[in-house]
Write a protein that holds these residues in place. Structure first.
Motif, PDB file in Angstrom:
ATOM      1  N   THR A 159      -4.322   6.152   6.798  1.00  0.00           N
ATOM      2  CA  THR A 159      -5.375   5.218   7.298  1.00  0.00           C
ATOM      3  C   THR A 159      -5.168   5.153   8.938  1.00  0.00           C
ATOM      4  O   THR A 159      -6.184   5.343   9.536  1.00  0.00           O
ATOM      5  N   ARG A 162      -0.402  13.221  -3.197  1.00  0.00           N
ATOM      6  CA  ARG A 162      -0.312  12.152  -3.709  1.00  0.00           C
ATOM      7  C   ARG A 162       0.771  11.623  -4.381  1.00  0.00           C
ATOM      8  O   ARG A 162       1.012  10.474  -4.409  1.00  0.00           O
ATOM      9  N   ARG A 220       1.950   6.601   2.369  1.00  0.00           N
ATOM     10  CA  ARG A 220       1.040   7.474   2.277  1.00  0.00           C
ATOM     11  C   ARG A 220      -0.523   6.711   3.042  1.00  0.00           C
ATOM     12  O   ARG A 220      -1.109   7.078   3.956  1.00  0.00           O
ATOM     13  N   ARG A 221      -0.776   5.470   2.205  1.00  0.00           N
ATOM     14  CA  ARG A 221      -2.034   4.979   2.381  1.00  0.00           C
ATOM     15  C   ARG A 221      -1.927   4.358   3.905  1.00  0.00           C
ATOM     16  O   ARG A 221      -3.041   4.539   4.530  1.00  0.00           O
ATOM     17  N   ALA A 223       0.832  -1.330  -0.085  1.00  0.00           N
ATOM     18  CA  ALA A 223       0.098   0.065   0.159  1.00  0.00           C
ATOM     19  C   ALA A 223       0.859   1.115  -0.094  1.00  0.00           C
ATOM     20  O   ALA A 223       0.300   2.573  -0.393  1.00  0.00           O
TER      21      ALA A 223
END
Length: 428
Positions: free
Chosen positions: A286, A400, A281-282, A278
């Motif tokens: 999260t 992103r 960042r993800r 992932a």
């Protein structure tokens, strides 16, 4: 994950970290008992002042100390810091006044402010492969979580055989062992910073300016706020909620704290695979999304749940808070590594060490003072707001996609680091 221990240098450094952590855990237990002996019912005030002094030393002194020792090889810095910590721990059994605790804790934590950032910034030079470094971060997170579970249990067992003053000798032994492990370890050649020749003041503030020049690190600043909120709630108010509100026995306090640690350990064990699939960042965002939701659930549970239901809500929510914290903390050093070079890495790691602890100076009093004045539910609500603000800042700051390479800023402006190098080069 354990394959990273095949690296002999890292294996010795990790062993030094683990033993020193156990010694620090024994120190925490013994210090509480010493404070009670000296101050009785005012022991909490003594410990609170000692913790405040610890945080102030971390926040105020870490950048200054790092700037002063930046050109020195890391081995004498690490060994010297361990010897100072051992000497200060050895003084604790002979203390007879509360003010003496404050002096010793200030000196001990000042040495830790020199040791910890230098140690953390060394590991990327030992483990250059990104997968190995990620595994090392997971092991380090597990070491901290295990220390939180093992040290109190070990202290309780030892106290059946010896007086609490002897626990300080375990702390001394831990720091001396750490120093010995560093002494016999061959550290990478790149342990001397040669490229940056600016003033001490410039080096002191360099890490913070590098943080502000990089969007990912600005996001990490906000994530530090998110992490501080649940940590403050758990460490400051769990004992009050379990014993005073739910009226449960002492053993249940240990169980509640264990749930927080188990949640952290589960994520730490899964981190290498999660990060590979992932990305940073993800995974980290999260965690930043889970924590405010779990804190909001804690607010409702404290204010509305019955004692029986509140206990089970507590265990589940504390597990989620530990998991959310670990999702942020475990990969955080990867961001520091990617945003720095060999020359700037000590400054970036020191800035993270200092700035992250600054968040606790806000979160700890917020949790304790609001809880005492308005009730635990309102303290949880205040920390929920704090976590939401930090989470929003993290989501807005983190791009992103990055158009820049490793060690580069994520803004259009030239990085502080590059400017500093150019000025140094021109001066030469």
């Amino acid at each position: 994950m354990l394959s990273v221990l095949s690296n002999a240098t890292y294996r010795r450094l990790f062993l030094a970290q683990v033993v020193a952590l156990v010694g620090t855990g024994l120190l925490t237990v013994a210090l509480g008992l010493l404070a009670f002996d000296l101050a009785g019912s005012n022991a909490g005030a003594v410990l609170g002042t000692a913790l405040l002094i610890k945080m102030l030393a971390y926040v105020g002194l870490a950048p200054v100390i790092n700037a002063m020792v930046a050109r020195l090889p890391k081995k004498p810095v690490l060994v010297g810091a361990d010897l100072v910590r051992a000497a200060m721990a050895l003084c604790l059994p002979f203390i007879t006044e509360a003010w003496q605790i404050y002096v010793v804790i200030f000196l001990l934590q000042s040495a830790s402010a020199a040791f910890t950032p230098a140690f953390q910034s060394l590991i990327p030079s030992v483990l250059r492969d990104e997968r190995d470094y990620t595994r090392a971060l997971s092991l380090s997170r597990l070491a901290y979580d295990m220390e939180a579970l093992v040290s109190p249990a070990a202290a309780a067992l030892l106290l059946t055989l010896i007086s609490y003053n002897n626990l300080f000798l375990g702390t001394v032994a831990g720091f001396l062992f750490s120093a010995a492990m560093v002494m016999i370890t061959t550290l990478p050649r790149a342990d001397v910073v040669k490229g940056l020749t600016m003033s001490v003041w410039h080096r002191t503030t360099l890490g913070t300016r590098l943080f502000w020049a990089n969007r990912r690190l600005r996001s990490l600043l906000a994530l530090n706020v998110v992490v501080a909120a649940p940590t403050a709630l758990v460490l400051v108010n769990t004992v009050v909620y379990v014993r005073d509100v739910l009226h449960r026995p002492d053993a249940d306090l240990a169980l509640a704290l264990a749930c927080f640690g188990i949640g952290s350990m589960v994520v730490a064990l899964s981190a290498p695979r999660l990060l590979e699939r992932a990305g940073d960042r993800r995974v980290m965002l999260t965690g930043a999304a889970v924590i405010p939701i779990a804190l909001a659930g804690a607010t409702v549970a404290i204010l509305r749940a019955s004692p029986e239901a509140g206990w089970w809500w507590l265990l589940g929510l504390w597990f989620l808070l530990g998991a959310g914290n670990s999702a942020i903390l475990t990969p955080s050093s990867r961001l520091l590594r990617e945003a720095s070079t060999e020359e700037t890495r000590p400054y970036v790691f020191t800035a993270q060490f200092s700035l992250s602890h600054a968040c606790y100076i806000v979160a700890y009093p917020l949790s304790g003072w609001v809880g005492a004045a308005a009730g635990l539910g309102w303290a949880a609500f205040a920390l929920t707001i704090l976590a939401i603000l930090g989470s929003a800042g993290a989501f807005l700051s983190w791009p992103r996609h990055s158009r820049y390479g490793r060690g580069q800023p994520e803004t259009e402006e030239q990085s502080v680091e590059q400017s500093a190098k150019q000025r140094a080069s021109g001066a030469r």
